[in-house]
Design a protein around this motif. Structure first.
Motif, short mmCIF file in Angstrom:
data_model
loop_
_atom_site.label_atom_id
_atom_site.label_comp_id
_atom_site.label_asym_id
_atom_site.label_seq_id
_atom_site.Cartn_x
_atom_site.Cartn_y
_atom_site.Cartn_z
N ILE A 273 -17.70 30.24 -43.57
CA ILE A 273 -18.74 30.75 -42.66
C ILE A 273 -18.28 32.05 -42.01
CG2 ILE A 273 -19.90 30.31 -40.46
CD1 ILE A 273 -20.08 27.36 -41.28
N PHE A 274 -17.02 32.09 -41.58
CA PHE A 274 -16.51 33.29 -40.92
C PHE A 274 -16.42 34.46 -41.89
CE2 PHE A 274 -12.90 36.03 -39.88
CZ PHE A 274 -13.29 36.48 -38.63
N ILE A 275 -15.85 34.24 -43.07
CA ILE A 275 -15.65 35.31 -44.04
C ILE A 275 -16.99 35.96 -44.42
CG2 ILE A 275 -15.05 35.76 -46.47
CD1 ILE A 275 -12.64 35.68 -44.66
N ASN A 276 -18.03 35.15 -44.51
CA ASN A 276 -19.34 35.65 -44.94
C ASN A 276 -20.28 35.97 -43.79
OD1 ASN A 276 -19.26 35.37 -48.03
ND2 ASN A 276 -18.52 33.37 -47.34
N GLY A 277 -19.81 35.79 -42.56
CA GLY A 277 -20.67 36.07 -41.40
C GLY A 277 -21.98 35.30 -41.44
N GLU A 278 -21.93 34.05 -41.89
CA GLU A 278 -23.16 33.31 -42.18
C GLU A 278 -24.05 33.07 -40.97
OE1 GLU A 278 -22.52 29.82 -44.65
OE2 GLU A 278 -20.84 30.82 -45.64
#
Length: 310
Positions: A209-214
Motif C-alpha cells: 500500500i505504501f509503495i504504490n500510494g494506494e
C-alpha cells in the motif's frame, strides 16, 4: 468469470448492474478505473448501447497489454493510475467503477513480488517502471518509518519488533531482495499468529500500500469522481480491507449529508452531492468458489442533481 491467468472477477454481475442501473442507464461514457484483466470491462461493453463508451485506466503494463485484445471501438485504455480521473471533463461520466487492491495475476506471479508464499524479487510496484521497489525502500528507510508504515497500513501490533528485525537483518546481510527473505524476517519477529493467517500478511499489505500510494490514490480518485460524474451517475467501489472501505464509507457519508454554514445558521444548507445506494457483500456461493472474495465490500453511491441554495 475466469479471465486470463485464472483471474476471477469479484462481484462481477453485482458491480456491473450497480454501475449501469442508475437513472442514466447504459448510455454515455463509463470509467473503469482498474482494468486488471478486464472482467468488469468486458461485461460493461456487453451492456453498453451503441453510442456508449468505456474508458479504462490501469498503471500495470501487463493489464494494459491485456486490454489490447479488446477490439471494440467503444473501448480505450490509459496507462495511468485512476487518480488521473481528475483530468477528465466535469460531468462527462455516467459511471465510475473502482475495483481496489491487487489482482490475482499480480499475486500469483512470483516475479511481481507481491506474495509472501512465492519467493521472488521484492518489488511490489503496480507499475514496475515507476518509483522505488519495496526492496529499495526497505534498504533506505529508517526503523521508525518502517514501523509507522507497517502499523498504519497493515494494522500490525508487532510493527515495532518487525521494523527492528528488518533493520538488524539488512545491517548484517545487506539489502532484502527476495520476498522469501522478508517473510522469514517477519515470521521470526511475530510472536503470536492469527489462526489461518500467515504472519507476514499484514506487513506485505502495508508495504504494498505504501509503495504504490494506494490510499492517497483512492482519496484523489473519489474527490475527482464528484466532478467527473454527471447528475444521476453511479460511483461503484469494491474494496478488500478495512482501510480502503473506511475511506469509501466516510467519503460517501460526508457528501450524502446536507452541509450547514455555522456562520449563517438561517441560510439553507448546501446541496448534497451523493446519495448512498447500496452496500453489497459476496454471497456464500461466490466465496466458496473464490475464497479471495470473502473480504470484499462493494459500496454504491449516486451523484445527485445540484440545486443552488436560494
Amino acid at each position: 468469470m475466469n479471465g486470463p491467468l485464472g483471474h476471477t472477477t469479484v462481484l462481477l454481475d453485482e458491480a456491473v448492474e450497480a454501475l449501469l442501473g442508475g437513472p442514466l442507464g447504459a448510455r454515455g461514457c463509463f470509467i473503469d478505473g482498474t482494468f486488471g484483466r478486464g472482467g468488469h470491462a468486458r461485461r460493461v461493453l456487453e451492456r453498453l448501447d451503441a453510442q456508449g463508451r468505456l474508458l479504462a485506466f490501469d498503471r500495470d503494463p501487463e493489464a494494459v497489454a491485456e486490454a489490447a485484445a479488446i477490439t471494440d471501438a467503444r473501448f480505450s485504455i490509459r496507462h495511468e493510475a485512476f487518480s488521473a480521473l481528475s483530468g477528465l471533463p466535469a460531468g462527462s461520466a455516467s459511471g465510475v467503477l473502482l475495483d481496489l487492491g491487487v489482482s490475482s495475476p499480480q499475486i500469483d506471479a512470483a516475479a511481481r513480488g507481491f506474495s509472501f508464499r512465492l519467493d521472488g524479487p521484492l518489488d511490489m510496484r503496480m507499475d514496475p517502471s515507476r518509483g522505488p521497489s519495496a526492496s529499495e525502500w526497505l534498504q533506505d528507510a529508517g526503523q521508525a518509518q518502517i514501523a509507522e508504515v507497517i502499523r498504519e497500513y497493515g494494522e500490525e501490533r508487532f510493527a515495532g519488533p518487525i521494523a527492528k528485525a528488518i533493520v538488524a537483518w539488512r545491517t548484517k546481510h545487506g539489502p532484502i531482495t527476495r520476498t522469501g527473505e522478508l517473510a522469514d524476517i517477519v515470521a521470526g519477529a511475530v510472536k503470536t499468529r492469527e489462526p489461518g493467517q500467515n504472519p507476514a500478511t499484514r506487513t506485505f499489505q502495508a508495504v504494498r500500500i505504501f509503495i504504490n500510494g494506494e490510499l492517497q490514490e483512492l482519496r484523489q480518485a473519489l474527490e475527482a469522481s464528484l466532478s467527473v460524474l454527471a447528475p444521476g451517475g453511479r460511483l461503484v467501489v469494491i474494496s478488500f480491507h478495512s482501510l480502503e472501505d473506511r475511506i469509501v464509507k466516510q467519503f460517501i457519508a460526508q457528501h450524502a449529508r446536507a452541509a450547514y454554514d455555522r456562520r449563517a445558521p438561517f441560510a439553507p444548507p448546501a446541496p448534497t452531492l451523493l446519495r448512498a445506494v447500496a452496500r453489497v457483500k459476496p454471497g456464500a456461493a461466490e466465496v466458496a468458489a473464490n475464497p479471495r472474495a470473502r473480504s470484499a465490500v462493494m459500496r454504491v453511491a449516486e451523484r445527485t442533481q445540484e440545486v443552488p441554495a436560494t
